[in-house]
Design a protein around this motif. Structure first.
Motif, PDB file in Angstrom:
ATOM      1  N   HIS A 279      -3.236   9.884  -1.083  1.00 52.24           N
ATOM      2  CA  HIS A 279      -3.635   8.389  -0.914  1.00 52.24           C
ATOM      3  C   HIS A 279      -2.878   7.801  -0.070  1.00 52.24           C
ATOM      4  O   HIS A 279      -1.964   7.286  -0.531  1.00 52.24           O
ATOM      5  CB  HIS A 279      -4.001   8.000  -2.329  1.00 52.24           C
ATOM      6  CG  HIS A 279      -4.882   8.792  -3.183  1.00 52.24           C
ATOM      7  ND1 HIS A 279      -4.851   8.635  -4.681  1.00 52.24           N
ATOM      8  CD2 HIS A 279      -5.842   9.580  -2.974  1.00 52.24           C
ATOM      9  CE1 HIS A 279      -5.838   9.356  -4.995  1.00 52.24           C
ATOM     10  NE2 HIS A 279      -6.251  10.078  -4.070  1.00 52.24           N
TER      11      HIS A 279
ATOM     12  N   ARG B   8      -6.429   3.015  -6.872  1.00 55.47           N
ATOM     13  CA  ARG B   8      -7.222   3.592  -5.885  1.00 55.47           C
ATOM     14  C   ARG B   8      -8.694   3.317  -6.069  1.00 55.47           C
ATOM     15  O   ARG B   8      -9.112   3.485  -6.907  1.00 55.47           O
ATOM     16  CB  ARG B   8      -6.829   4.954  -5.482  1.00 55.47           C
ATOM     17  CG  ARG B   8      -7.385   5.562  -4.418  1.00 55.47           C
ATOM     18  CD  ARG B   8      -8.712   6.395  -4.244  1.00 55.47           C
ATOM     19  NE  ARG B   8      -8.852   7.257  -5.604  1.00 55.47           N
ATOM     20  CZ  ARG B   8      -9.825   7.545  -6.445  1.00 55.47           C
ATOM     21  NH1 ARG B   8     -10.798   6.584  -6.035  1.00 55.47           N
ATOM     22  NH2 ARG B   8      -9.615   8.259  -7.394  1.00 55.47           N
TER      23      ARG B   8
ATOM     24  N   THR C  86       0.697  -1.460   0.188  1.00 53.98           N
ATOM     25  CA  THR C  86       0.119  -0.094  -0.034  1.00 53.98           C
ATOM     26  C   THR C  86       0.853   1.262  -0.031  1.00 53.98           C
ATOM     27  O   THR C  86       1.871   1.151   0.409  1.00 53.98           O
ATOM     28  CB  THR C  86      -1.014   0.077   1.331  1.00 53.98           C
ATOM     29  OG1 THR C  86      -0.261  -0.460   2.423  1.00 53.98           O
ATOM     30  CG2 THR C  86      -2.088  -0.985   1.120  1.00 53.98           C
TER      31      THR C  86
ATOM     32  N   GLN D 247     -11.385   3.824   1.147  1.00 55.46           N
ATOM     33  CA  GLN D 247     -10.735   3.561   0.086  1.00 55.46           C
ATOM     34  C   GLN D 247      -9.425   2.616   0.107  1.00 55.46           C
ATOM     35  O   GLN D 247      -8.927   2.863   1.175  1.00 55.46           O
ATOM     36  CB  GLN D 247     -10.574   4.493  -0.969  1.00 55.46           C
ATOM     37  CG  GLN D 247     -11.700   5.402  -1.292  1.00 55.46           C
ATOM     38  CD  GLN D 247     -12.122   5.847  -2.502  1.00 55.46           C
ATOM     39  OE1 GLN D 247     -11.266   5.640  -3.445  1.00 55.46           O
ATOM     40  NE2 GLN D 247     -12.844   6.662  -2.834  1.00 55.46           N
ATOM     41  N   TYR D 248      -9.068   2.066  -0.618  1.00 57.38           N
ATOM     42  CA  TYR D 248      -7.815   1.235  -0.778  1.00 57.38           C
ATOM     43  C   TYR D 248      -6.778   1.903  -1.830  1.00 57.38           C
ATOM     44  O   TYR D 248      -7.296   1.972  -2.964  1.00 57.38           O
ATOM     45  CB  TYR D 248      -7.785  -0.193  -0.817  1.00 57.38           C
ATOM     46  CG  TYR D 248      -6.825  -1.255  -1.233  1.00 57.38           C
ATOM     47  CD1 TYR D 248      -6.581  -1.945   0.012  1.00 57.38           C
ATOM     48  CD2 TYR D 248      -6.088  -1.150  -2.311  1.00 57.38           C
ATOM     49  CE1 TYR D 248      -5.350  -2.752  -0.123  1.00 57.38           C
ATOM     50  CE2 TYR D 248      -4.925  -1.979  -2.096  1.00 57.38           C
ATOM     51  CZ  TYR D 248      -4.654  -2.924  -1.335  1.00 57.38           C
ATOM     52  OH  TYR D 248      -3.336  -3.386  -1.266  1.00 57.38           O
ATOM     53  N   ARG D 249      -5.536   2.128  -1.607  1.00 55.30           N
ATOM     54  CA  ARG D 249      -4.872   2.703  -2.440  1.00 55.30           C
ATOM     55  C   ARG D 249      -3.305   1.742  -2.516  1.00 55.30           C
ATOM     56  O   ARG D 249      -2.654   1.796  -1.526  1.00 55.30           O
ATOM     57  CB  ARG D 249      -4.024   3.786  -2.106  1.00 55.30           C
ATOM     58  CG  ARG D 249      -3.034   4.653  -3.010  1.00 55.30           C
ATOM     59  CD  ARG D 249      -3.268   4.772  -4.378  1.00 55.30           C
ATOM     60  NE  ARG D 249      -2.065   4.831  -5.178  1.00 55.30           N
ATOM     61  CZ  ARG D 249      -1.268   6.292  -5.346  1.00 55.30           C
ATOM     62  NH1 ARG D 249      -1.828   7.044  -5.003  1.00 55.30           N
ATOM     63  NH2 ARG D 249      -0.165   6.160  -6.195  1.00 55.30           N
TER      64      ARG D 249
END
Length: 426
Positions: free
Chosen positions: A199, A375, A180, A304-306
């Motif tokens: 992010h 993202r 990440t 959210q996932y980055r």
């Protein structure tokens, strides 16, 4: 004498069947697992139990639990011994947790749990390692799994940029490299060389949060003094089945006024080797100083996932690809998707992530799930009245390898929102 011999025999069987050193102190609990709508693999389950009287004054951390499946479809079987874990819930009741390796849709199975006092430390367990004031590492068997970044340092402009929000990193299967994006707490975070440096890992925020007639950007954060400030850990639980942290995070304006008080809970579950991470993210956002309106857009708001910035720099072979619950989905137009899958390349390997949005979360939920740098996550708008709390639930599944088949992703989601139910058998 016959009854005494039979009692001793039962204890010996318990010791052999469950591998318990302290068989003379073991207590058995029978459990029924049923109600799965689909075939599930490695699905976490739990139920509230009353601890036997012999464990009334024993800390749950000192109780060893071994479980075996002993009946399936009415037929007696002798299943593999797997670990269980006793956890105190938010209401202080004892919860018995374990991970069911496999369950078929519509099936009913009987399990037997044996509780005993721990006599030696187990190596294959979760544990916490805190670098005080900086970050909290979660380890399994000594291998790093996640890193919760919670420092807040206003000493320099660089440190402000590195620490203005709390977030969670994910490590690879070896616990060596981050999957990440974001500062790691060890090296300078060179924001000018990173695509969208705000992010960061698993993170949450809204870029147009409205409060007291003003608008606040709790997404980009910037240099205006807004911060997500870690206050304290209210829970750190770790064992052979799961690890859970609960932290209090204040969303403060530049003058230090807290707009939202967040209780952020993450739970990581033990899984097969092919799984890098199975994590539940549950957050409670409380408007403590007045009405709050969470506003923004799918690109700049929500949970959210980055992925690591190496995905953005890795070219076409590293670029993210996406999969949804059916063909023809257009995430910019189709709302309330149950889940989204994303796959990306990093460090010569392929990783896939499933993002699961609980159906009780606010609607409409709009996904940002199309960026080639990876993202992605769901966004919504919502008012939180003064003193009210908004609870949000998500699950993240990370595996090493190509994108799993759609049916496997769908089954994983079903295990999250409508998985097997556990009942005590008397």
């Amino acid at each position: 004498m016959k009854s005494e011999r039979r009692f001793v025999g039962v204890l010996l069987v318990i010791g052999v069947v469950f591998g318990l050193a302290g068989a003379s102190e073991a207590e058995l609990i029978r459990l029924k697992v049923s109600g799965a709508k689909v075939d599930c693999v490695d699905v976490p389950v739990h139920t509230v139990i009353d601890l036997p009287g012999s464990f009334a004054n024993t800390a749950v951390e000192e109780i060893a639990v071994g479980l075996r499946q002993t009946s399936r479809g009415g037929a007696r079987i002798y299943g593999k011994l797997i670990p269980g874990q006793i956890v105190k819930g938010s209401d202080n009741k004892a919860e018995l947790w374990w991970v069911v390796p496999q369950t078929e849709a519509g099936s009913t199975t009987i399990w037997t749990a044996a509780l005993s006092r721990k006599e030696k430390a187990d190596k294959d367990v979760f544990s916490w390692k805190d670098t005080e004031g900086q970050y909290l590492d979660l380890l399994f068997g000594g291998r790093k799994v996640t890193r919760y970044m919670y420092a807040l340092d206003r000493s320099t402009k660089q440190r402000v940029l590195e620490t203005y929000k709390t977030f969670l990193h994910v490590f690879d299967a070896e616990g060596e490299n981050l999957l990440t994006n974001g500062p790691d707490g060890l090296h300078p975070y060179l924001t000018k060389k990173i695509l969208y440096p705000h992010h960061r890992g698993l993170f949450i925020g809204w870029n147009k949060l409205e409060f007291d007639g003003k608008r606040y950007d709790f997404w980009h954060m910037g240099e205006q003094g807004r911060v997500q400030k870690h206050k304290k850990f209210s829970e750190l639980t770790a064992g052979p089945v799961l690890a859970r942290s609960n932290s209090l995070v204040h969303w403060d304006d530049k003058d230090g006024q807290t707009i939202i008080a967040e209780q952020r809970e993450t739970t990581v579950f033990r899984q097969l080797e092919s799984t890098v991470l199975l994590l539940d993210f549950c957050t409670k956002l409380k408007a403590v100083s007045g009405d709050v309106f969470l506003d923004g857009d799918p690109e700049h708001a929500g949970f959210q996932y980055r992925p690591h910035d190496g995905v953005a720099k890795g070219g076409e072979e590293a670029g993210a690809t996406y999969l949804f619950h059916k063909d023809g989905i257009k995430p910019k137009k189709d709302n309330d998707l149950p889940w989204a899958g994303m796959s990306y390349g990093l460090n010569g390997r392929r990783y896939s992530v499933e993002y699961m949005n609980h159906p009780e979360n606010p609607k409409p939920a709009i996904y940002s799930a199309y960026r080639d740098y990876g993202r992605f996550g769901a966004f919504f708008k919502k008012k939180i009245g003064t003193g009210d709390t908004l609870t949000l639930r998500y699950r993240i599944w990370v595996v090493e390898g190509e994108m799993p088949e759609r049916v496997k992703l769908a089954n994983k989601y079903s295990g999250f929102v409508d998985g097997p139910k556990v009942e005590l058998v008397k």
